[in-house]
Design a protein around this motif. Structure first.
Motif, PDB file in Angstrom:
ATOM      1  N   HIS A 128      57.235  79.676 -86.295  1.00 43.66           N
ATOM      2  CA  HIS A 128      55.864  80.188 -86.350  1.00 43.66           C
ATOM      3  C   HIS A 128      55.211  80.168 -84.966  1.00 43.66           C
ATOM      4  CE1 HIS A 128      52.757  81.612 -89.075  1.00 43.66           C
ATOM      5  NE2 HIS A 128      51.870  80.982 -88.317  1.00 43.66           N
ATOM      6  N   VAL A 129      55.514  79.145 -84.174  1.00 45.42           N
ATOM      7  CA  VAL A 129      54.997  79.103 -82.796  1.00 45.42           C
ATOM      8  C   VAL A 129      55.517  80.308 -82.017  1.00 45.42           C
ATOM      9  CG1 VAL A 129      55.195  77.856 -80.595  1.00 45.42           C
ATOM     10  CG2 VAL A 129      54.534  76.626 -82.674  1.00 45.42           C
ATOM     11  N   SER A 130      56.775  80.650 -82.205  1.00 47.82           N
ATOM     12  CA  SER A 130      57.332  81.836 -81.537  1.00 47.82           C
ATOM     13  C   SER A 130      56.608  83.108 -81.973  1.00 47.82           C
ATOM     14  CB  SER A 130      58.830  81.973 -81.840  1.00 47.82           C
ATOM     15  OG  SER A 130      59.534  80.914 -81.256  1.00 47.82           O
ATOM     16  N   ASP A 131      56.297  83.184 -83.254  1.00 52.21           N
ATOM     17  CA  ASP A 131      55.545  84.341 -83.754  1.00 52.21           C
ATOM     18  C   ASP A 131      54.148  84.409 -83.129  1.00 52.21           C
ATOM     19  OD1 ASP A 131      57.694  84.984 -85.374  1.00 52.21           O
ATOM     20  OD2 ASP A 131      56.785  84.161 -87.212  1.00 52.21           O
ATOM     21  N   LEU A 132      53.500  83.253 -82.980  1.00 56.02           N
ATOM     22  CA  LEU A 132      52.163  83.222 -82.376  1.00 56.02           C
ATOM     23  C   LEU A 132      52.198  83.750 -80.945  1.00 56.02           C
ATOM     24  CD1 LEU A 132      50.819  79.759 -83.601  1.00 56.02           C
ATOM     25  CD2 LEU A 132      50.182  82.022 -84.454  1.00 56.02           C
ATOM     26  N   ALA A 133      53.192  83.314 -80.192  1.00 57.73           N
ATOM     27  CA  ALA A 133      53.319  83.776 -78.807  1.00 57.73           C
ATOM     28  C   ALA A 133      53.498  85.287 -78.769  1.00 57.73           C
ATOM     29  CB  ALA A 133      54.483  83.062 -78.124  1.00 57.73           C
ATOM     30  N   ALA A 134      54.264  85.825 -79.714  1.00 52.69           N
ATOM     31  CA  ALA A 134      54.470  87.277 -79.778  1.00 52.69           C
ATOM     32  C   ALA A 134      53.194  88.022 -80.176  1.00 52.69           C
ATOM     33  CB  ALA A 134      55.594  87.600 -80.770  1.00 52.69           C
ATOM     34  N   GLN A 135      52.268  87.319 -80.859  1.00 50.08           N
ATOM     35  CA  GLN A 135      50.997  87.922 -81.276  1.00 50.08           C
ATOM     36  C   GLN A 135      49.907  87.785 -80.211  1.00 50.08           C
ATOM     37  OE1 GLN A 135      49.831  86.194 -85.046  1.00 50.08           O
ATOM     38  NE2 GLN A 135      51.898  86.418 -85.851  1.00 50.08           N
ATOM     39  N   GLY A 136      50.245  87.193 -79.070  1.00 49.37           N
ATOM     40  CA  GLY A 136      49.272  87.090 -77.991  1.00 49.37           C
ATOM     41  C   GLY A 136      48.619  85.729 -77.832  1.00 49.37           C
ATOM     42  N   TRP A 137      48.980  84.766 -78.650  1.00 52.95           N
ATOM     43  CA  TRP A 137      48.475  83.415 -78.446  1.00 52.95           C
ATOM     44  C   TRP A 137      49.091  82.864 -77.164  1.00 52.95           C
ATOM     45  CZ3 TRP A 137      46.230  79.861 -82.350  1.00 52.95           C
ATOM     46  CH2 TRP A 137      45.795  80.515 -83.506  1.00 52.95           C
ATOM     47  N   THR A 138      48.371  82.006 -76.466  1.00 55.98           N
ATOM     48  CA  THR A 138      48.907  81.327 -75.291  1.00 55.98           C
ATOM     49  C   THR A 138      49.487  80.003 -75.757  1.00 55.98           C
ATOM     50  OG1 THR A 138      47.211  82.320 -73.900  1.00 55.98           O
ATOM     51  CG2 THR A 138      48.337  80.378 -73.028  1.00 55.98           C
ATOM     52  N   CYS A 139      50.787  79.818 -75.573  1.00 56.41           N
ATOM     53  CA  CYS A 139      51.464  78.607 -76.037  1.00 56.41           C
ATOM     54  C   CYS A 139      52.073  77.873 -74.861  1.00 56.41           C
ATOM     55  CB  CYS A 139      52.549  78.949 -77.057  1.00 56.41           C
ATOM     56  SG  CYS A 139      51.907  79.677 -78.580  1.00 56.41           S
ATOM     57  N   GLU A 140      51.953  76.547 -74.908  1.00 55.90           N
ATOM     58  CA  GLU A 140      52.443  75.709 -73.816  1.00 55.90           C
ATOM     59  C   GLU A 140      53.012  74.426 -74.388  1.00 55.90           C
ATOM     60  OE1 GLU A 140      50.491  73.249 -70.061  1.00 55.90           O
ATOM     61  OE2 GLU A 140      49.247  74.589 -71.226  1.00 55.90           O
ATOM     62  N   GLU A 141      54.205  74.054 -73.921  1.00 53.58           N
ATOM     63  CA  GLU A 141      54.773  72.765 -74.310  1.00 53.58           C
ATOM     64  C   GLU A 141      54.177  71.705 -73.400  1.00 53.58           C
ATOM     65  OE1 GLU A 141      58.946  72.432 -75.023  1.00 53.58           O
ATOM     66  OE2 GLU A 141      59.063  74.519 -75.695  1.00 53.58           O
ATOM     67  N   THR A 142      53.676  70.651 -74.012  1.00 57.48           N
ATOM     68  CA  THR A 142      53.008  69.596 -73.233  1.00 57.48           C
ATOM     69  C   THR A 142      53.656  68.251 -73.485  1.00 57.48           C
ATOM     70  OG1 THR A 142      51.421  69.229 -75.004  1.00 57.48           O
ATOM     71  CG2 THR A 142      50.794  70.820 -73.305  1.00 57.48           C
ATOM     72  N   GLY A 143      54.950  68.206 -73.433  1.00 56.26           N
ATOM     73  CA  GLY A 143      55.662  66.960 -73.713  1.00 56.26           C
ATOM     74  C   GLY A 143      56.258  67.029 -75.106  1.00 56.26           C
ATOM     75  N   ASP A 144      55.698  66.259 -76.023  1.00 56.88           N
ATOM     76  CA  ASP A 144      56.232  66.210 -77.381  1.00 56.88           C
ATOM     77  C   ASP A 144      55.671  67.278 -78.304  1.00 56.88           C
ATOM     78  OD1 ASP A 144      57.896  63.987 -76.911  1.00 56.88           O
ATOM     79  OD2 ASP A 144      56.193  62.633 -77.145  1.00 56.88           O
ATOM     80  N   GLU A 145      54.615  67.933 -77.902  1.00 59.71           N
ATOM     81  CA  GLU A 145      54.011  68.937 -78.773  1.00 59.71           C
ATOM     82  C   GLU A 145      53.897  70.284 -78.060  1.00 59.71           C
ATOM     83  OE1 GLU A 145      52.177  65.802 -78.621  1.00 59.71           O
ATOM     84  OE2 GLU A 145      51.287  66.345 -76.736  1.00 59.71           O
ATOM     85  N   THR A 146      53.733  71.321 -78.878  1.00 59.76           N
ATOM     86  CA  THR A 146      53.425  72.653 -78.366  1.00 59.76           C
ATOM     87  C   THR A 146      51.997  72.954 -78.774  1.00 59.76           C
ATOM     88  OG1 THR A 146      55.726  73.355 -78.614  1.00 59.76           O
ATOM     89  CG2 THR A 146      54.069  75.080 -78.409  1.00 59.76           C
ATOM     90  N   ILE A 147      51.208  73.420 -77.813  1.00 60.92           N
ATOM     91  CA  ILE A 147      49.809  73.745 -78.084  1.00 60.92           C
ATOM     92  C   ILE A 147      49.616  75.231 -77.840  1.00 60.92           C
ATOM     93  CG2 ILE A 147      47.413  73.320 -77.429  1.00 60.92           C
ATOM     94  CD1 ILE A 147      48.253  70.479 -76.620  1.00 60.92           C
ATOM     95  N   CYS A 148      49.083  75.914 -78.848  1.00 65.23           N
ATOM     96  CA  CYS A 148      48.818  77.349 -78.765  1.00 65.23           C
ATOM     97  C   CYS A 148      47.324  77.581 -78.965  1.00 65.23           C
ATOM     98  CB  CYS A 148      49.588  78.098 -79.849  1.00 65.23           C
ATOM     99  SG  CYS A 148      51.386  77.945 -79.731  1.00 65.23           S
ATOM    100  N   THR A 149      46.767  78.513 -78.184  1.00 61.21           N
ATOM    101  CA  THR A 149      45.338  78.836 -78.311  1.00 61.21           C
ATOM    102  C   THR A 149      45.146  80.348 -78.303  1.00 61.21           C
ATOM    103  OG1 THR A 149      45.013  78.717 -75.923  1.00 61.21           O
ATOM    104  CG2 THR A 149      44.541  76.715 -77.172  1.00 61.21           C
ATOM    105  N   THR A 150      44.053  80.758 -78.908  1.00 65.38           N
ATOM    106  CA  THR A 150      43.622  82.153 -78.867  1.00 65.38           C
ATOM    107  C   THR A 150      42.106  82.175 -79.009  1.00 65.38           C
ATOM    108  OG1 THR A 150      44.026  84.372 -79.741  1.00 65.38           O
ATOM    109  CG2 THR A 150      43.814  82.609 -81.355  1.00 65.38           C
ATOM    110  N   GLY A 151      41.506  83.240 -78.532  1.00 69.54           N
ATOM    111  CA  GLY A 151      40.055  83.390 -78.621  1.00 69.54           C
ATOM    112  C   GLY A 151      39.408  83.274 -77.257  1.00 69.54           C
ATOM    113  N   ASP A 152      38.267  83.935 -77.104  1.00 70.71           N
ATOM    114  CA  ASP A 152      37.529  83.949 -75.840  1.00 70.71           C
ATOM    115  C   ASP A 152      36.089  83.524 -76.092  1.00 70.71           C
ATOM    116  OD1 ASP A 152      36.380  84.416 -73.393  1.00 70.71           O
ATOM    117  OD2 ASP A 152      36.866  86.557 -73.332  1.00 70.71           O
ATOM    118  N   PRO A 153      35.771  82.274 -75.755  1.00 69.63           N
ATOM    119  CA  PRO A 153      34.405  81.816 -76.027  1.00 69.63           C
ATOM    120  C   PRO A 153      33.346  82.564 -75.215  1.00 69.63           C
ATOM    121  CG  PRO A 153      35.609  80.189 -74.747  1.00 69.63           C
ATOM    122  CD  PRO A 153      36.587  81.256 -75.123  1.00 69.63           C
ATOM    123  N   THR A 154      33.731  83.106 -74.060  1.00 73.92           N
ATOM    124  CA  THR A 154      32.749  83.847 -73.256  1.00 73.92           C
ATOM    125  C   THR A 154      32.374  85.174 -73.920  1.00 73.92           C
ATOM    126  OG1 THR A 154      34.465  84.903 -71.912  1.00 73.92           O
ATOM    127  CG2 THR A 154      33.567  82.804 -71.114  1.00 73.92           C
TER     128      THR A 154
END
Length: 192
Positions: A128-154
């Motif tokens: 599912h993380v791979s699918d998120l990255a393909a959908q434009g989410w920004t995903c980053e491995e930060t050690g033991d976890e992968t963190i994905c974000t999307t959205g523009d608060p500005t």
């Protein structure tokens, strides 16, 4: 008129117990100077100890008022009011996700933070993380976890953040609030 079957059942039970007791008795001792006719079963060695490292265990917050640290709750949630556990919210998650904990804080229609924690199958989470990255989410491995974000608060969009680790899926949706300090402290709290 039915026959009384109690004496028959009692007799059958006594016979069965006697037969089982005879089967379980010790083998006859070996004759003097001879060998026993009963073969001994070979001894099996204990299976080798599992040397794989165990998956890090997690600790869920005891309640919504204990998510993260005092400092991160003050920074992120000070103006928000807890509305409930968020269990009925639809979230971005693998099909195997099963809700285990959640909190929904809002300030009227102005701001809010939704936190949902689910158990997931680790392979489903990785896919599912791979699918998120393909959908434009920004995903980053930060050690033991992968963190994905999307959205523009500005642009007035909510920021959705997903933390995937082992069999845990954390979804956070924040609107007009920077939830990053709370998310960071929650990760440390759950896996310290």
């Amino acid at each position: 008129m039915p026959k009384n079957t109690a004496p028959f059942l009692l007799l059958a039970t006594v016979a069965l117990v006697g037969a089982l007791t005879a089967c379980a008795s010790d083998p006859a001792p070996a004759p003097a100077g001879g060998t026993s006719s009963v073969a001994e079963s070979p001894t099996t060695a204990a299976p080798p100890a599992d040397t794989a490292e165990p998956i890090a265990t997690r600790t869920l917050p005891a309640g919504c008022d204990e998510v993260g640290s005092d400092a991160s709750r003050d920074a992120v949630l000070a103006d928000l009011t807890l509305q409930g556990d968020g269990a009925d919210f639809i979230r971005e998650a693998p099909d195997s996700a099963a809700y285990v904990f959640g909190c929904d804080w809002i300030l009227e229609e102005v701001a809010g933070v939704l936190l949902l924690i689910s158990d997931v199958d680790a392979a489903d989470a990785a896919a599912h993380v791979s699918d998120l990255a393909a959908q434009g989410w920004t995903c980053e491995e930060t050690g033991d976890e992968t963190i994905c974000t999307t959205g523009d608060p500005t642009a007035g969009e909510p920021v959705s953040t997903i933390v995937s680790r082992d069999e845990t899926w954390i979804f956070v949706d924040a609107y007009n609030v920077d939830a990053e300090p709370l998310i960071s402290d929650l990760i440390a709290q759950m896996w310290s």
